[in-house]
Design a protein around this motif. Structure first.
Motif, PDB file in Angstrom:
ATOM      1  N   ALA A 167      25.286 -94.038   6.863  1.00  0.00           N
ATOM      2  CA  ALA A 167      26.589 -93.925   6.449  1.00  0.00           C
ATOM      3  C   ALA A 167      26.567 -94.513   4.787  1.00  0.00           C
ATOM      4  O   ALA A 167      25.671 -95.410   4.762  1.00  0.00           O
ATOM      5  N   THR A 168      27.466 -94.023   3.925  1.00  0.00           N
ATOM      6  CA  THR A 168      27.261 -94.583   2.722  1.00  0.00           C
ATOM      7  C   THR A 168      28.237 -95.792   2.529  1.00  0.00           C
ATOM      8  O   THR A 168      29.048 -96.006   3.527  1.00  0.00           O
ATOM      9  N   ASN A 169      27.906 -96.668   1.699  1.00  0.00           N
ATOM     10  CA  ASN A 169      28.756 -97.820   1.392  1.00  0.00           C
ATOM     11  C   ASN A 169      30.046 -97.476   1.397  1.00  0.00           C
ATOM     12  O   ASN A 169      31.016 -98.297   1.773  1.00  0.00           O
ATOM     13  N   THR A 170      30.656 -96.157   0.681  1.00  0.00           N
ATOM     14  CA  THR A 170      32.046 -96.089   0.654  1.00  0.00           C
ATOM     15  C   THR A 170      32.415 -95.769   2.067  1.00  0.00           C
ATOM     16  O   THR A 170      33.861 -96.227   2.255  1.00  0.00           O
ATOM     17  N   PHE A 171      31.942 -95.057   2.927  1.00  0.00           N
ATOM     18  CA  PHE A 171      32.345 -94.942   4.312  1.00  0.00           C
ATOM     19  C   PHE A 171      32.640 -96.365   4.883  1.00  0.00           C
ATOM     20  O   PHE A 171      33.519 -96.096   5.647  1.00  0.00           O
ATOM     21  N   ILE A 172      31.456 -97.224   4.914  1.00  0.00           N
ATOM     22  CA  ILE A 172      31.581 -98.389   5.598  1.00  0.00           C
ATOM     23  C   ILE A 172      32.849 -99.291   5.184  1.00  0.00           C
ATOM     24  O   ILE A 172      33.380 -99.852   5.944  1.00  0.00           O
ATOM     25  N   ARG A 173      33.088 -99.118   3.762  1.00  0.00           N
ATOM     26  CA  ARG A 173      34.142 -99.955   2.929  1.00  0.00           C
ATOM     27  C   ARG A 173      35.575 -99.360   3.693  1.00  0.00           C
ATOM     28  O   ARG A 173      36.268-100.393   3.509  1.00  0.00           O
ATOM     29  N   ILE A 174      35.817 -98.341   3.811  1.00  0.00           N
ATOM     30  CA  ILE A 174      37.090 -97.721   3.782  1.00  0.00           C
ATOM     31  C   ILE A 174      37.925 -98.362   4.738  1.00  0.00           C
ATOM     32  O   ILE A 174      39.050 -98.926   4.488  1.00  0.00           O
ATOM     33  N   TYR A 197      37.782-101.302   6.117  1.00  0.00           N
ATOM     34  CA  TYR A 197      37.847-102.803   5.825  1.00  0.00           C
ATOM     35  C   TYR A 197      38.946-102.858   4.591  1.00  0.00           C
ATOM     36  O   TYR A 197      39.740-103.854   4.514  1.00  0.00           O
ATOM     37  N   LEU A 198      38.820-101.866   3.552  1.00  0.00           N
ATOM     38  CA  LEU A 198      39.789-102.051   2.606  1.00  0.00           C
ATOM     39  C   LEU A 198      41.280-101.881   2.914  1.00  0.00           C
ATOM     40  O   LEU A 198      41.995-102.503   2.905  1.00  0.00           O
ATOM     41  N   ALA A 199      41.107-100.737   3.917  1.00  0.00           N
ATOM     42  CA  ALA A 199      42.566-100.380   4.583  1.00  0.00           C
ATOM     43  C   ALA A 199      43.118-101.470   5.468  1.00  0.00           C
ATOM     44  O   ALA A 199      44.300-101.808   5.219  1.00  0.00           O
ATOM     45  N   GLU A 200      42.157-102.178   6.187  1.00  0.00           N
ATOM     46  CA  GLU A 200      42.500-103.261   6.961  1.00  0.00           C
ATOM     47  C   GLU A 200      43.082-104.485   6.285  1.00  0.00           C
ATOM     48  O   GLU A 200      44.148-104.975   6.394  1.00  0.00           O
ATOM     49  N   GLY A 201      42.385-104.691   4.899  1.00  0.00           N
ATOM     50  CA  GLY A 201      42.834-105.863   3.963  1.00  0.00           C
ATOM     51  C   GLY A 201      44.233-105.466   3.227  1.00  0.00           C
ATOM     52  O   GLY A 201      45.061-106.226   3.369  1.00  0.00           O
ATOM     53  N   MET A 250      33.502-107.422   0.235  1.00  0.00           N
ATOM     54  CA  MET A 250      32.811-106.616   0.834  1.00  0.00           C
ATOM     55  C   MET A 250      31.601-106.183  -0.092  1.00  0.00           C
ATOM     56  O   MET A 250      30.291-106.028   0.138  1.00  0.00           O
ATOM     57  N   ARG A 251      31.797-106.156  -1.581  1.00  0.00           N
ATOM     58  CA  ARG A 251      30.740-106.053  -2.513  1.00  0.00           C
ATOM     59  C   ARG A 251      29.559-106.912  -2.425  1.00  0.00           C
ATOM     60  O   ARG A 251      28.465-106.560  -2.371  1.00  0.00           O
ATOM     61  N   LYS A 252      30.218-108.264  -2.172  1.00  0.00           N
ATOM     62  CA  LYS A 252      29.017-109.242  -2.221  1.00  0.00           C
ATOM     63  C   LYS A 252      28.297-108.907  -0.715  1.00  0.00           C
ATOM     64  O   LYS A 252      26.984-108.962  -0.761  1.00  0.00           O
ATOM     65  N   TYR A 253      29.024-108.814   0.525  1.00  0.00           N
ATOM     66  CA  TYR A 253      28.346-108.530   1.592  1.00  0.00           C
ATOM     67  C   TYR A 253      27.421-107.264   1.718  1.00  0.00           C
ATOM     68  O   TYR A 253      26.322-107.426   2.373  1.00  0.00           O
ATOM     69  N   LEU A 254      28.016-106.340   1.379  1.00  0.00           N
ATOM     70  CA  LEU A 254      27.052-105.112   1.353  1.00  0.00           C
ATOM     71  C   LEU A 254      26.012-105.156   0.567  1.00  0.00           C
ATOM     72  O   LEU A 254      24.811-104.537   0.748  1.00  0.00           O
ATOM     73  N   THR A 255      25.953-105.997  -0.481  1.00  0.00           N
ATOM     74  CA  THR A 255      24.676-105.912  -1.334  1.00  0.00           C
ATOM     75  C   THR A 255      23.680-106.959  -0.690  1.00  0.00           C
ATOM     76  O   THR A 255      22.614-106.936  -0.958  1.00  0.00           O
ATOM     77  N   MET A 256      24.250-108.040  -0.193  1.00  0.00           N
ATOM     78  CA  MET A 256      23.469-109.021   0.411  1.00  0.00           C
ATOM     79  C   MET A 256      22.686-108.400   1.563  1.00  0.00           C
ATOM     80  O   MET A 256      21.466-108.917   1.827  1.00  0.00           O
ATOM     81  N   LYS A 277      35.426-111.750   4.657  1.00  0.00           N
ATOM     82  CA  LYS A 277      34.074-112.158   4.945  1.00  0.00           C
ATOM     83  C   LYS A 277      33.796-112.462   6.440  1.00  0.00           C
ATOM     84  O   LYS A 277      32.679-112.104   7.011  1.00  0.00           O
ATOM     85  N   LEU A 278      34.658-113.352   6.913  1.00  0.00           N
ATOM     86  CA  LEU A 278      34.650-113.522   8.311  1.00  0.00           C
ATOM     87  C   LEU A 278      34.662-112.248   9.301  1.00  0.00           C
ATOM     88  O   LEU A 278      33.706-112.210  10.226  1.00  0.00           O
ATOM     89  N   THR A 279      35.816-111.477   8.785  1.00  0.00           N
ATOM     90  CA  THR A 279      35.704-110.045   9.656  1.00  0.00           C
ATOM     91  C   THR A 279      34.579-109.417   9.529  1.00  0.00           C
ATOM     92  O   THR A 279      34.007-108.838  10.609  1.00  0.00           O
ATOM     93  N   MET A 280      33.882-109.517   8.397  1.00  0.00           N
ATOM     94  CA  MET A 280      32.684-108.721   8.220  1.00  0.00           C
ATOM     95  C   MET A 280      31.480-109.066   8.902  1.00  0.00           C
ATOM     96  O   MET A 280      30.790-108.684   9.374  1.00  0.00           O
ATOM     97  N   ALA A 281      31.423-110.592   8.861  1.00  0.00           N
ATOM     98  CA  ALA A 281      30.511-111.127   9.779  1.00  0.00           C
ATOM     99  C   ALA A 281      30.498-110.976  10.990  1.00  0.00           C
ATOM    100  O   ALA A 281      29.443-110.515  11.679  1.00  0.00           O
ATOM    101  N   ALA A 282      31.681-110.967  11.694  1.00  0.00           N
ATOM    102  CA  ALA A 282      31.917-110.347  12.927  1.00  0.00           C
ATOM    103  C   ALA A 282      31.500-109.125  13.382  1.00  0.00           C
ATOM    104  O   ALA A 282      31.220-108.443  14.184  1.00  0.00           O
TER     105      ALA A 282
END
Lengths: 266, 294
Positions: free
Chosen positions: B215-222, B224-228, B284-290, B197-202
């Motif tokens: 960009a689709t949510n999937t594209f944005i997520r990938i 960060y998911l890979a980073e995780g 990400m799920r929470k962050y992207l929907t918010m 979440k901190l990474t995403m906030a940054a």
């Protein structure tokens, strides 16, 4: 009992002017119980320049949010490039966004990346090949007069230059509509006028431009359609007949000719 | 699904975060590694305790005492009958003389007291060792009931107190392990989720711009998911490395301690990767929907 969509269905399914790129039909938008947009109806034709003005909190940004389908009407229907808000799924929103460019008051540039990287970034996201990105960067940065400063970071540019980078970024993927939300809000009058001239040039090349501002001083100089919003309602919507301070100069004409040659919307 | 240029971008971005946010990534891996180290230590303690309990269970046995006056043929006939009982692993014949010798050995210095006896009072018996699956109270009771009805058998003894204590300790230990593992697991997910979440906030502005240009949510997520996942993997390797180092350092002092096998190490790292993926996905799920883009 009919739903909102049923009620507005007649409007959305009615004959639309093929030149209409944006249509609002009896649109309400409420945040909790507070109405930000109240029974708003208007259309924007392809290639039109619309200035939306009104005091802060009048609902200008909410209208732009509705166009970008970042928010959906609580009543009524919004149509953008033939896509209806009532039939729009969240999954399709990214496809719509590719047809729209955005410019904001606070520029929203990536501070840790150069001018060129900021513009490359939005092309990478939509999958434009590297060779094409290089060409596109050269084109748009030349058009906004910042090619020589392409390696600089945003903080090394003036406010007006940063906004020009933001416009170049908004236009590089050749959107059909440009939404500019208070783009001159952070600029001095000289830079503000430069940005407005740039937006006119973009519009002259065929892109529909929606320009929102609370600055009446700027609006007075417009020879374009001006819509005044107050408390979420349209107070007036008129097209001025005589451009007050707008004449295409030689530079503009050269720019438009170059843009058309490139088959671009800029 | 994605164009080649987009795939290349996603691969680059998955690793670019490590370069752009060296310090925060380092701290994230360190925090995750610490939580996972606790989890790994707990798993290792559970493994060793389980091993110790299993060894202790090997001490569960039975003594089947026979009536006096049986001849050697009658006694010998019992052995094959005992061997075929389910749960019996081994059957050893203990003659009265062997039993007396063992008794004397157990008495030590006081063994002289037995010299006062005119005859050997100890009966012949069979010593039964049990299969690992039968080293519990229920199975031992079942074996005892089957043998008790035989006419040749006078008495059956087994270390019930030991079995009871072992059963009780095993249960307590399993419960404690389960509770602590669950707490540590949740703490690890919480830590990962929060750091993502901190990474995403940054990266809020980057995400915002991505969404604005379609960009689709999937594209944005990938990325960060890979980073995780990569962070989870590195944290897992760090935890295993530290644990291995501690094991190597303490090896001389803690003889007989077992460490993870190679398969278990790979399993643990795979678990850490899944943990990183889960934490990232939840954040990400929470962050992207918010997020509102405009």
């Amino acid at each position: 009992m009919k739903s909102d969509n049923d009620r507005t269905g007649q409007l959305s399914e009615g004959p639309l002017d093929s030149r209409t790129v944006i249509g609002f039909y009896h649109v309400d938008l409420a945040y909790d119980d507070q109405k930000a947009v109240d029974n708003v109806s208007f259309t924007v034709a392809n290639g039109e320049f619309l200035c939306i003005t009104g005091p802060s909190g009048a609902g200008k940004s909410s209208i732009l949010r509705l166009i970008a389908m970042d928010a959906f009407p609580t009543r009524g229907e919004v149509m953008v490039r033939g896509m209806m808000s009532s039939k729009m799924s969240r999954r399709k929103v990214p496809m719509l966004r590719r047809e729209i460019g955005f410019v904001f008051q606070d520029f929203r540039l990536l501070e840790d990346r150069s001018v060129e990287d900021n513009i490359s970034f939005v092309q990478l996201v939509v999958g434009i090949p590297h060779a094409q990105i290089v060409k596109n960067n050269m084109r748009v940065l030349t058009q906004v007069g910042l090619y020589d400063k392409r390696h600089r970071l945003p903080r090394q540019l003036s406010g007006g230059e940063q906004q020009r980078v933001a416009i170049a970024r908004a236009m590089v993927n050749s959107p059909k509509i440009l939404l500019a939300d208070e783009p001159t809000g952070n600029l001095d009058p000289v830079n503000a006028q430069e940005i407005i001239d740039l937006l006119f040039r973009i519009n002259d090349a065929g892109t529909s431009v929606l320009f929102s501002t609370h600055d009446h001083g700027i609006v007075k100089t417009f020879g374009q359609r001006v819509m005044v919003i107050n408390q979420g309602r349209i107070e007036s919507d008129e097209k001025r007949r005589v451009p007050v301070n707008r004449k295409a100069n030689l530079a503009d004409k050269m720019y438009i000719a170059a843009a058309r040659k490139d088959r671009l919307n800029v | 699904m994605f164009k080649n240029a987009q795939v290349a971008y996603l691969v680059r971005e998955s690793f670019a975060g490590f370069h752009r946010r060296k310090l925060t990534t380092g701290v994230t891996i360190l925090i995750m590694g610490s939580a996972l180290l606790v989890l790994a230590m707990l798993t290792l303690v559970t493994l060793n305790m389980g091993n110790m309990l299993e060894k202790a269970r090997a001490g569960i046995d039975m003594r089947v005492f026979l009536h006096e006056g049986l001849d050697s043929r009658q006694m010998a006939e019992l052995q094959p009958r005992l061997v075929i009982i389910p749960g019996v692993q081994n059957v050893a014949w203990i003659s009265p003389e062997t039993a007396l010798a063992q008794f004397k050995e157990g008495l030590g210095e006081d063994a002289g007291i037995l010299d006062m006896l005119d005859s050997n009072p100890l009966p012949a018996s069979y010593h039964l060792t049990l299969t690992p699956g039968a080293r519990n109270l229920k199975a031992v009771e079942a074996i005892r009931e089957e043998i008790a009805v035989w006419g040749e058998v006078s008495e059956i003894l087994f270390n019930q107190g030991w079995i009871d204590a072992l059963e009780s300790w095993t249960f307590r230990f399993q419960m404690a392990s389960l509770v602590v593992s669950l707490i540590v697991f949740l703490a690890a997910v919480f830590v990962i989720s929060n750091t993502v979440k901190l990474t995403m906030a940054a990266s809020a502005r980057v995400i915002q711009i991505q969404k604005l240009v379609g960009a689709t949510n999937t594209f944005i997520r990938i990325p960060y998911l890979a980073e995780g996942m990569i962070q989870g993997m590195l944290a897992g390797i760090l935890a295993m490395g530290l644990l291995g180092l501690a094991g190597w350092f303490l090896d001389g002092r803690l003889g007989g301690v077992i460490f993870f096998s190679v398969q278990q190490i790979f399993g643990f790292i795979l678990f850490c990767i899944v943990l990183g993926l889960t934490g990232s996905f939840a954040a990400m799920r929470k962050y992207l929907t918010m997020q509102s883009e405009i």
